[in-house]
Design a protein around this motif. Structure first.
Motif, PDB file in Angstrom:
ATOM      1  N   PRO A 174       0.842  -1.202   0.000  1.00 22.56           N
ATOM      2  CA  PRO A 174       0.000   0.000   0.000  1.00 22.56           C
ATOM      3  C   PRO A 174       0.879   1.254   0.000  1.00 22.56           C
ATOM      4  CG  PRO A 174      -0.677  -1.530   1.724  1.00 22.56           C
ATOM      5  CD  PRO A 174       0.619  -2.032   1.175  1.00 22.56           C
ATOM      6  N   LYS A 175       0.327   2.350  -0.465  1.00 25.94           N
ATOM      7  CA  LYS A 175       1.042   3.623  -0.489  1.00 25.94           C
ATOM      8  C   LYS A 175       0.606   4.539   0.648  1.00 25.94           C
ATOM      9  CE  LYS A 175       1.784   3.194  -5.409  1.00 25.94           C
ATOM     10  NZ  LYS A 175       1.389   3.640  -6.739  1.00 25.94           N
ATOM     11  N   LEU A 176      -0.383   4.088   1.419  1.00 26.96           N
ATOM     12  CA  LEU A 176      -0.885   4.825   2.571  1.00 26.96           C
ATOM     13  C   LEU A 176      -1.585   3.845   3.500  1.00 26.96           C
ATOM     14  CD1 LEU A 176      -1.800   7.474   4.098  1.00 26.96           C
ATOM     15  CD2 LEU A 176      -3.803   7.469   2.576  1.00 26.96           C
ATOM     16  N   PHE A 177      -1.317   3.976   4.792  1.00 20.39           N
ATOM     17  CA  PHE A 177      -2.030   3.214   5.809  1.00 20.39           C
ATOM     18  C   PHE A 177      -2.905   4.184   6.594  1.00 20.39           C
ATOM     19  CE2 PHE A 177       0.813  -0.158   4.881  1.00 20.39           C
ATOM     20  CZ  PHE A 177       0.321  -1.319   5.449  1.00 20.39           C
ATOM     21  N   ILE A 178      -4.190   3.853   6.694  1.00 20.24           N
ATOM     22  CA  ILE A 178      -5.128   4.632   7.497  1.00 20.24           C
ATOM     23  C   ILE A 178      -5.611   3.727   8.623  1.00 20.24           C
ATOM     24  CG2 ILE A 178      -7.321   5.871   7.557  1.00 20.24           C
ATOM     25  CD1 ILE A 178      -6.991   6.404   4.548  1.00 20.24           C
ATOM     26  N   ARG A 205     -10.527   9.961   0.437  1.00 21.75           N
ATOM     27  CA  ARG A 205     -10.417  10.391  -0.971  1.00 21.75           C
ATOM     28  C   ARG A 205      -9.617  11.686  -1.078  1.00 21.75           C
ATOM     29  NH1 ARG A 205     -16.428   8.547  -2.154  1.00 21.75           N
ATOM     30  NH2 ARG A 205     -15.982   6.578  -3.219  1.00 21.75           N
ATOM     31  N   GLU A 206      -9.833  12.623  -0.160  1.00 20.83           N
ATOM     32  CA  GLU A 206      -9.082  13.878  -0.161  1.00 20.83           C
ATOM     33  C   GLU A 206      -7.592  13.622   0.051  1.00 20.83           C
ATOM     34  OE1 GLU A 206     -10.566  16.891   2.530  1.00 20.83           O
ATOM     35  OE2 GLU A 206     -12.638  16.344   2.060  1.00 20.83           O
ATOM     36  N   VAL A 207      -7.268  12.775   1.009  1.00 24.80           N
ATOM     37  CA  VAL A 207      -5.861  12.457   1.286  1.00 24.80           C
ATOM     38  C   VAL A 207      -5.239  11.767   0.074  1.00 24.80           C
ATOM     39  CG1 VAL A 207      -4.286  11.141   2.769  1.00 24.80           C
ATOM     40  CG2 VAL A 207      -6.220  12.376   3.787  1.00 24.80           C
ATOM     41  N   CYS A 208      -5.973  10.859  -0.546  1.00 25.00           N
ATOM     42  CA  CYS A 208      -5.470  10.187  -1.750  1.00 25.00           C
ATOM     43  C   CYS A 208      -5.182  11.200  -2.852  1.00 25.00           C
ATOM     44  CB  CYS A 208      -6.475   9.145  -2.247  1.00 25.00           C
ATOM     45  SG  CYS A 208      -6.527   7.639  -1.262  1.00 25.00           S
ATOM     46  N   ASN A 209      -6.069  12.155  -3.035  1.00 27.17           N
ATOM     47  CA  ASN A 209      -5.841  13.201  -4.043  1.00 27.17           C
ATOM     48  C   ASN A 209      -4.571  13.980  -3.750  1.00 27.17           C
ATOM     49  OD1 ASN A 209      -8.054  12.589  -5.651  1.00 27.17           O
ATOM     50  ND2 ASN A 209      -9.403  14.028  -4.597  1.00 27.17           N
ATOM     51  N   GLU A 210      -4.355  14.328  -2.476  1.00 26.44           N
ATOM     52  CA  GLU A 210      -3.131  15.033  -2.081  1.00 26.44           C
ATOM     53  C   GLU A 210      -1.886  14.230  -2.428  1.00 26.44           C
ATOM     54  OE1 GLU A 210      -2.935  16.094   2.056  1.00 26.44           O
ATOM     55  OE2 GLU A 210      -5.002  16.823   2.043  1.00 26.44           O
ATOM     56  N   LEU A 211      -1.966  12.924  -2.222  1.00 27.83           N
ATOM     57  CA  LEU A 211      -0.805  12.042  -2.422  1.00 27.83           C
ATOM     58  C   LEU A 211      -0.694  11.509  -3.849  1.00 27.83           C
ATOM     59  CD1 LEU A 211      -0.984  10.006   0.916  1.00 27.83           C
ATOM     60  CD2 LEU A 211       0.562  11.900   0.372  1.00 27.83           C
ATOM     61  N   GLY A 212      -1.699  11.753  -4.680  1.00 25.15           N
ATOM     62  CA  GLY A 212      -1.675  11.260  -6.049  1.00 25.15           C
ATOM     63  C   GLY A 212      -1.837   9.754  -6.155  1.00 25.15           C
ATOM     64  N   ILE A 213      -2.659   9.186  -5.264  1.00 26.14           N
ATOM     65  CA  ILE A 213      -2.906   7.741  -5.262  1.00 26.14           C
ATOM     66  C   ILE A 213      -4.407   7.500  -5.311  1.00 26.14           C
ATOM     67  CG2 ILE A 213      -0.764   7.246  -4.016  1.00 26.14           C
ATOM     68  CD1 ILE A 213      -2.445   6.877  -1.457  1.00 26.14           C
ATOM     69  N   THR A 214      -4.802   6.217  -5.405  1.00 27.93           N
ATOM     70  CA  THR A 214      -6.218   5.860  -5.386  1.00 27.93           C
ATOM     71  C   THR A 214      -6.512   5.055  -4.127  1.00 27.93           C
ATOM     72  OG1 THR A 214      -5.973   3.730  -6.495  1.00 27.93           O
ATOM     73  CG2 THR A 214      -6.171   5.688  -7.912  1.00 27.93           C
ATOM     74  N   LEU A 215      -7.787   4.826  -3.874  1.00 24.24           N
ATOM     75  CA  LEU A 215      -8.170   4.014  -2.715  1.00 24.24           C
ATOM     76  C   LEU A 215      -7.667   2.580  -2.835  1.00 24.24           C
ATOM     77  CD1 LEU A 215     -11.778   5.336  -2.038  1.00 24.24           C
ATOM     78  CD2 LEU A 215      -9.769   5.632  -0.576  1.00 24.24           C
ATOM     79  N   ASP A 216      -7.404   2.119  -4.040  1.00 24.79           N
ATOM     80  CA  ASP A 216      -6.823   0.775  -4.214  1.00 24.79           C
ATOM     81  C   ASP A 216      -5.431   0.682  -3.609  1.00 24.79           C
ATOM     82  OD1 ASP A 216      -9.027  -0.322  -5.497  1.00 24.79           O
ATOM     83  OD2 ASP A 216      -8.273   0.161  -7.502  1.00 24.79           O
ATOM     84  N   ASP A 217      -4.764   1.833  -3.463  1.00 20.74           N
ATOM     85  CA  ASP A 217      -3.408   1.889  -2.907  1.00 20.74           C
ATOM     86  C   ASP A 217      -3.403   2.024  -1.385  1.00 20.74           C
ATOM     87  OD1 ASP A 217      -2.200   1.972  -5.514  1.00 20.74           O
ATOM     88  OD2 ASP A 217      -2.710   4.104  -5.620  1.00 20.74           O
TER      89      ASP A 217
END
Length: 167
Positions: A3-7, A84-96
C-alpha cells in the motif's frame, strides 16, 4: 505490492474500545505500545500513516505526536470522503490504501480500499468483508498485526525486522 498509505481508526483498533473516566470526569484510554512498531516499520518503508477517528480527543492527538504521525484527523464523520481527499493530495487511489477499522462507521471505507483489516473482536458482518481479519483484539497490537500481515505477504517483513533489530 505494498500500500502507499495506511489509514487507521483508533478506538477498538489501537485501544480496547473502552473509555475510562476519572472521578473528575477526565477520559483516559489505554494504548498498546506494540502498535508503535507498526508505525516504525512503515516509516522505514516511507509509507505515510493517517489516523481517522470519530472521537475528538487530545489523547489521540498526543499519541499521534509521540509517534510522529502528522496526519491525525479527529472528529471525522465521513472517513471515506476524507480518505479520498488524502489520496488526491498524495496522487494515489483508494486501491493503494490499507485501512483497519472495527465498527459500522468504518464500513464505507473498508469496502473501498485495496487492503482492509479489522481486529478479532470486530462484529462478524465487518470481519466477513475484510481482506485481513485479525487474530488479536483491538488494544492488543491489532494495528501492528495488520501492518505485519501486509508486509509479510509482500515479502518484506523479515528483512525489515532484521534492519530494525540491528539499529
Amino acid at each position: 505490492m505494498l500500500p502507499k498509505l495506511f489509514i487507521t481508526d483508533i478506538d477498538g483498533v489501537w485501544t480496547d474500545g473502552g473509555m475510562y473516566y476519572t472521578p473528575d470526569g477526565d477520559i483516559m484510554k489505554r494504548f498498546c505500545v506494540k502498535d508503535g512498531w507498526g508505525v516504525i516499520f512503515l516509516r522505514h518503508l516511507g509509507i505515510p500513516i493517517a489516523i481517522m477517528t470519530g472521537e475528538n480527543t487530545q489523547i489521540v492527538k498526543r499519541r499521534a505526536e509521540k509517534l510522529k504521525i502528522d496526519r491525525c484527523y479527529l472528529g471525522v464523520k465521513d472517513k471515506l470522503s476524507l480518505a479520498r481527499e488524502v489520496c488526491n493530495e498524495l496522487g494515489i487511489t483508494l486501491d493503494d490504501v490499507a485501512f483497519i477499522g472495527d465498527d459500522i462507521n468504518d464500513l464505507p471505507l473498508l469496502r473501498e480500499v485495496g487492503f482492509s483489516g479489522s481486529p478479532l473482536n470486530t462484529p462478524d458482518y465487518i470481519r466477513s468483508i475484510v481482506r485481513y481479519p485479525g487474530k488479536v483484539h483491538g488494544g492488543n497490537g491489532a494495528f501492528r498485526e495488520f501492518v505485519e500481515s501486509i508486509l509479510s505477504e509482500a515479502g518484506v517483513l523479515q528483512s525489515l525486522i532484521e534492519t530494525c533489530a540491528t539499529k
